[in-house]
Every structure is written in structure tokens, then in C-alpha cells.
Design a protein around this motif. Structure first.
Motif, mmCIF file in Angstrom:
data_model
loop_
_atom_site.group_PDB
_atom_site.id
_atom_site.type_symbol
_atom_site.label_atom_id
_atom_site.label_comp_id
_atom_site.label_asym_id
_atom_site.label_seq_id
_atom_site.Cartn_x
_atom_site.Cartn_y
_atom_site.Cartn_z
ATOM 1 N N THR A 114 3.619 -33.921 28.777
ATOM 2 C CA THR A 114 3.530 -32.487 29.038
ATOM 3 C C THR A 114 2.186 -31.980 28.553
ATOM 4 O O THR A 114 1.610 -32.517 27.607
ATOM 5 C CB THR A 114 4.660 -31.717 28.324
ATOM 6 N N GLU A 116 1.972 -28.878 27.552
ATOM 7 C CA GLU A 116 2.323 -27.765 26.672
ATOM 8 C C GLU A 116 2.395 -28.224 25.221
ATOM 9 O O GLU A 116 2.822 -29.328 24.923
ATOM 10 C CB GLU A 116 3.675 -27.169 27.083
ATOM 11 N N LEU A 119 7.743 -26.307 23.765
ATOM 12 C CA LEU A 119 8.689 -26.059 24.850
ATOM 13 C C LEU A 119 9.917 -25.402 24.246
ATOM 14 O O LEU A 119 10.190 -25.542 23.050
ATOM 15 C CB LEU A 119 9.066 -27.362 25.553
ATOM 16 N N LEU A 139 11.680 -26.023 28.719
ATOM 17 C CA LEU A 139 12.014 -27.413 29.005
ATOM 18 C C LEU A 139 12.939 -27.408 30.212
ATOM 19 O O LEU A 139 14.036 -26.840 30.162
ATOM 20 C CB LEU A 139 12.710 -28.044 27.797
ATOM 21 N N THR A 168 5.451 -30.415 20.675
ATOM 22 C CA THR A 168 5.074 -31.675 21.309
ATOM 23 C C THR A 168 4.461 -32.629 20.282
ATOM 24 O O THR A 168 3.535 -32.272 19.558
ATOM 25 C CB THR A 168 4.071 -31.428 22.441
#
Length: 220
Positions: A114, A116, A119, A139, A168
């Protein structure tokens, strides 16, 4: 989105200790004191020792003296089996419901592909949209394992809203400070808190090697 709500921020040990470290930061920064301690025969069969004092592993509910609408839950470990996880989660949720909590927010780690830094997810669509409107990417699919998933997922059974925010992580660090900091920044913005992160920011270290290109998804 949390105005006039009573919130419990939960973080138990998991990948990179992300949730646990974040929750313990909040308990210190918000001047929390102990409300209740939770023991379980499903926790690891050992004691923690500090300054010569031995203590059974446990989870602890704390209450902020500075922000009365915020509780914090942290702990030494997660139960070793599924029945123990469900039993302890139910006991904790019953206890925080009796304290007037309306929203359960668990903090955990996301390992996967990801772009990001964080999430989020929630146990109903309206709450998920509130997260998204507040700038938290959702998510879209997957699973959140362990107590950090159960506490959020079981919250509606006790008439509370459940949320989970995931920082993350590469999944390779024993303590992932960058992922923890991303969660703390997000929580600061969600609750409009004035918090000093300078001590944690001072230990941020860039990884020596890039994360592997392919990582199995794990959320906990």
C-alpha cells in the motif's frame, strides 16, 4: 467525529509492537491512572520482572485525568489460544461498557502493499465513512487478527462502535517506531489533541534496507 463520545483506545502487542507502543504513549501523555486490571489463564505462563518486582501478565484499563472522555487499554501479551482471546475480549468490552465507553478504537499494524501510511476500518458503514471524511484511507479488504481485531469487531455486541487504525509496517522490526508515529499523528488529528512527540521522533531511524517487494498480508 468523536465529539461528546467516550472512547477507549486499545493497543495490545502485535506486529512491530505498533499498537502497544502507541497505547502506552497515550496513557503517559494523557496522564492516565489505572481503573482495572484483567488477568487470564490463557496469557503466557510467566511473570514480568521490573526493579526486582514480579507481576503476572495482564491487560490494564486506564483513564485520562486530563481528557475525561478517553480511556486507554494496554497489556503485556495476547492470549495464546482462540478461546482465551474471545473470553478476555468479552470481559474487557463488558468492563469498558460499564464505564460509559461508546467507541472502541484499536491500534495495530498493517503489513502488505500500500502507498498509505495508515489505514482504517469500522464496524458499520456510517462510521467507516466518518473515518474516510476525516482523511483516513479505508482498508478495503482483508482480515485483522488477534485481540486488536476482536476488540473492535465485538464492540457492536456490547452496543459500542468499533474502529481499527492500522499503521503500515514492514513487519521486520521488533518495535516499528515509524509505523507507531503515523498512528499517533492520525489519532492526534482525529481528537484535536496537543501532544509532544519530540521524544519519540528523536529515535526515528530510516531502515537500512528496503522492505521486500512481496509481503504476505498480516494485520494485528
Amino acid at each position: 467525529m468523536f465529539e461528546s463520545r467516550v472512547v477507549c483506545i486499545c493497543g495490545l502487542p502485535g506486529i512491530g509492537s505498533v499498537g502497544k507502543v502507541a497505547a502506552e504513549y497515550f496513557s503517559t501523555a494523557l496522564g492516565c491512572s489505572s481503573v482495572r486490571t484483567f488477568f487470564s489463564h490463557s496469557l503466557p505462563p510467566q511473570v514480568t520482572v521490573s526493579a526486582g518486582r514480579a507481576e503476572l501478565m495482564h491487560a490494564e484499563l486506564l483513564h485520562s485525568r486530563d481528557k475525561e472522555r478517553i480511556f486507554v487499554l494496554s497489556g503485556d501479551a495476547q492470549p495464546l489460544n482462540v478461546l482465551g482471546m474471545h473470553g478476555l475480549a468479552g470481559e474487557i468490552l463488558q468492563a469498558i461498557k460499564s464505564e460509559g465507553v461508546t467507541d472502541v478504537i484499536t491500534l495495530a499494524a498493517f503489513v502488505g502493499e500500500t502507498a498509505e501510511s495508515i489505514l482504517g476500518t469500522a464496524t458499520d458503514l456510517e462510521s467507516a465513512m466518518l473515518l474516510q471524511d476525516a482523511g483516513v484511507p479505508l482498508l478495503r479488504s482483508g482480515a485483522i487478527g488477534g485481540m486488536n481485531g476482536l476488540l473492535a469487531g465485538m464492540a457492536p455486541l456490547y452496543r459500542m462502535r468499533g474502529f481499527c487504525l492500522l499503521g503500515t509496517s514492514s513487519g521486520t522490526d521488533l518495535v516499528d517506531i515509524p509505523a507507531t508515529m503515523n498512528l499517533l499523528y492520525a489519532m492526534r488529528d482525529l481528537f484535536d489533541l496537543e501532544l509532544d512527540f519530540s521524544l519519540m521522533e528523536s529515535v526515528l531511524i530510516e531502515p537500512d534496507e528496503p522492505a521486500p517487494e512481496e509481503v504476505d498480508m498480516n494485520y494485528c
